[in-house]
Design an enzyme around this catalytic site. Structure first.
Site, PDB file in Angstrom:
ATOM      1  N   SER A 150      -4.467   3.022   8.508  1.00 61.51           N
ATOM      2  CA  SER A 150      -3.507   3.742   7.679  1.00 61.51           C
ATOM      3  C   SER A 150      -3.740   3.526   6.187  1.00 61.51           C
ATOM      4  O   SER A 150      -3.471   4.427   5.376  1.00 61.51           O
ATOM      5  CB  SER A 150      -2.076   3.344   8.050  1.00 61.51           C
ATOM      6  N   HIS A 201      -0.752  -0.195   2.649  1.00 63.36           N
ATOM      7  CA  HIS A 201      -0.670   1.215   2.266  1.00 63.36           C
ATOM      8  C   HIS A 201      -0.804   1.380   0.754  1.00 63.36           C
ATOM      9  O   HIS A 201      -1.454   2.319   0.286  1.00 63.36           O
ATOM     10  CB  HIS A 201       0.667   1.796   2.739  1.00 63.36           C
TER      11      HIS A 201
END
Length: 343
Positions: A150, A201
């Site tokens: 991610s 992230h």
């Protein structure tokens, strides 16, 4: 404790995520998925089914990578996932971003981009966690372990918004401009699912900004140019345009002149570095002096060049005399010139 939680998650969703992913792939059609994107998806699925190491030995943390020197985690952590739903959401996002970016950048540059982002996101993650641990004097930041693709996907989202500006993304019913959507998603994902890695992230977003706003893209171009300039001259070379690498062609011969190459590109309206340079007509590149001449003069020049290339001086003199004194009509000139370039 963390390991048992990971195992419960994996067993709980043992098939659903894989089935959803397979369904999405077949709905898109394998032929419609560019090769690098498809290979990356396949690698992630394979390592989920047959992991190189247990998750606790592949996740990335300051303690394991920096303190204990296990730098292999930088390569392993992006391609391992906690459970099949984790895999599904990441790979579904990869399909959407990969199809758009690989077609925009070209397969070679997109593969290069994925490799750099996978490695650099991990490094930025380690730097952020180290900085947080020192600023807050809380050693728990050095122990937090991240795994999954991610972070790289957040970086790709920044790059995709850069190459496809404008538009909006709907987040919880609200229209968010694409340029800000990654920041909104960063916060919302962490609020709605606190178990996700906020720092991981964030690291991906920062890497994406380094590419679009910072020096990373220029550095990657420099490194790619250095590697190709020191490679073998007999193979294919890759042309680079403003978006990335695309198109292949053989290198120019040693005696090729840059002026002639520039002339050919201007003559056919192709921009410098255009990936379709390899599909230009070949004849004018061999006779750049024909521009601005009359039909008869162009034909005479083409005949002289052809005979000179063959090295048959006697035939050249004979043919030159024939064409000099026959005084052909314009229709005959056009027909003979067509025969010359199609032979």
């Amino acid at each position: 404790m963390l390991y048992r939680q990971m195992m419960r998650n994996r067993q709980r969703g043992s098939n659903l995520g894989l089935l959803l992913l397979a369904s999405q792939v077949f709905q898109l059609g394998i032929d419609n998925i560019p090769p690098v994107t498809l290979a990356t998806l396949g690698l992630n699925v394979y390592l989920f089914l047959f992991p190189v190491k247990p998750l606790l030995q592949t996740c990335l943390s300051v303690r394991e990578a920096y303190w204990y020197g296990d730098w292999a985690r930088l390569l392993l952590s992006p391609f391992h996932h906690v459970d099949d739903m984790h895999l599904y959401f990441n790979m579904a996002s990869l399909l959407w971003k990969g199809i758009k970016l690989e077609r925009k950048l070209g397969g070679a540059w997109f593969a290069y981009l994925l490799s750099v982002f996978s490695l650099l996101t991990g490094l930025v993650y380690l730097l952020l966690e180290t900085g947080l641990a020192r600023m807050t004097e809380d050693s728990s930041y050095s122990l937090q372990c991240a795994v999954g693709f991610s972070g790289v996907l957040f970086g790709l989202k920044v790059v995709n918004n850069h190459y496809h500006p404008g538009g909006a993304t709907y987040v919880m019913g609200l229209a968010i401009a694409n340029r800000y959507s990654c920041w909104v998603e960063l916060v919302l994902i962490h609020v709605m699912n606190p178990g996700t890695s906020f720092v991981g992230h964030l690291a991906g977003i920062l890497v994406g900004l380094l590419y679009t706003k910072g020096p990373l893209k220029r550095l990657m171009k420099t490194c790619a140019g250095f590697v190709t300039s020191n490679g073998h001259h007999g193979g294919q070379q890759t042309y680079y345009n403003s978006s990335g690498y695309s198109g292949y062609g053989m290198p120019n011969p040693p005696n090729a002149h840059s002026g002639q190459q520039s002339f050919n590109r201007r003559q056919y309206g192709a921009p410098y570095g255009d990936p379709y340079d390899t599909h230009m007509p070949s004849a004018p590149s061999q006779h750049p002096y024909t521009a601005g001449l009359s039909d008869e003069e162009q034909y005479q020049a083409a005949v002289r060049a052809s005979l000179s290339d063959r090295g048959d001086s006697a035939q050249a003199r004979s043919s030159h005399a024939t064409y000099s004194h026959s005084n052909p009509t314009p229709e005959e000139i056009r027909w003979r010139r067509l025969q010359r370039f199609t032979s």
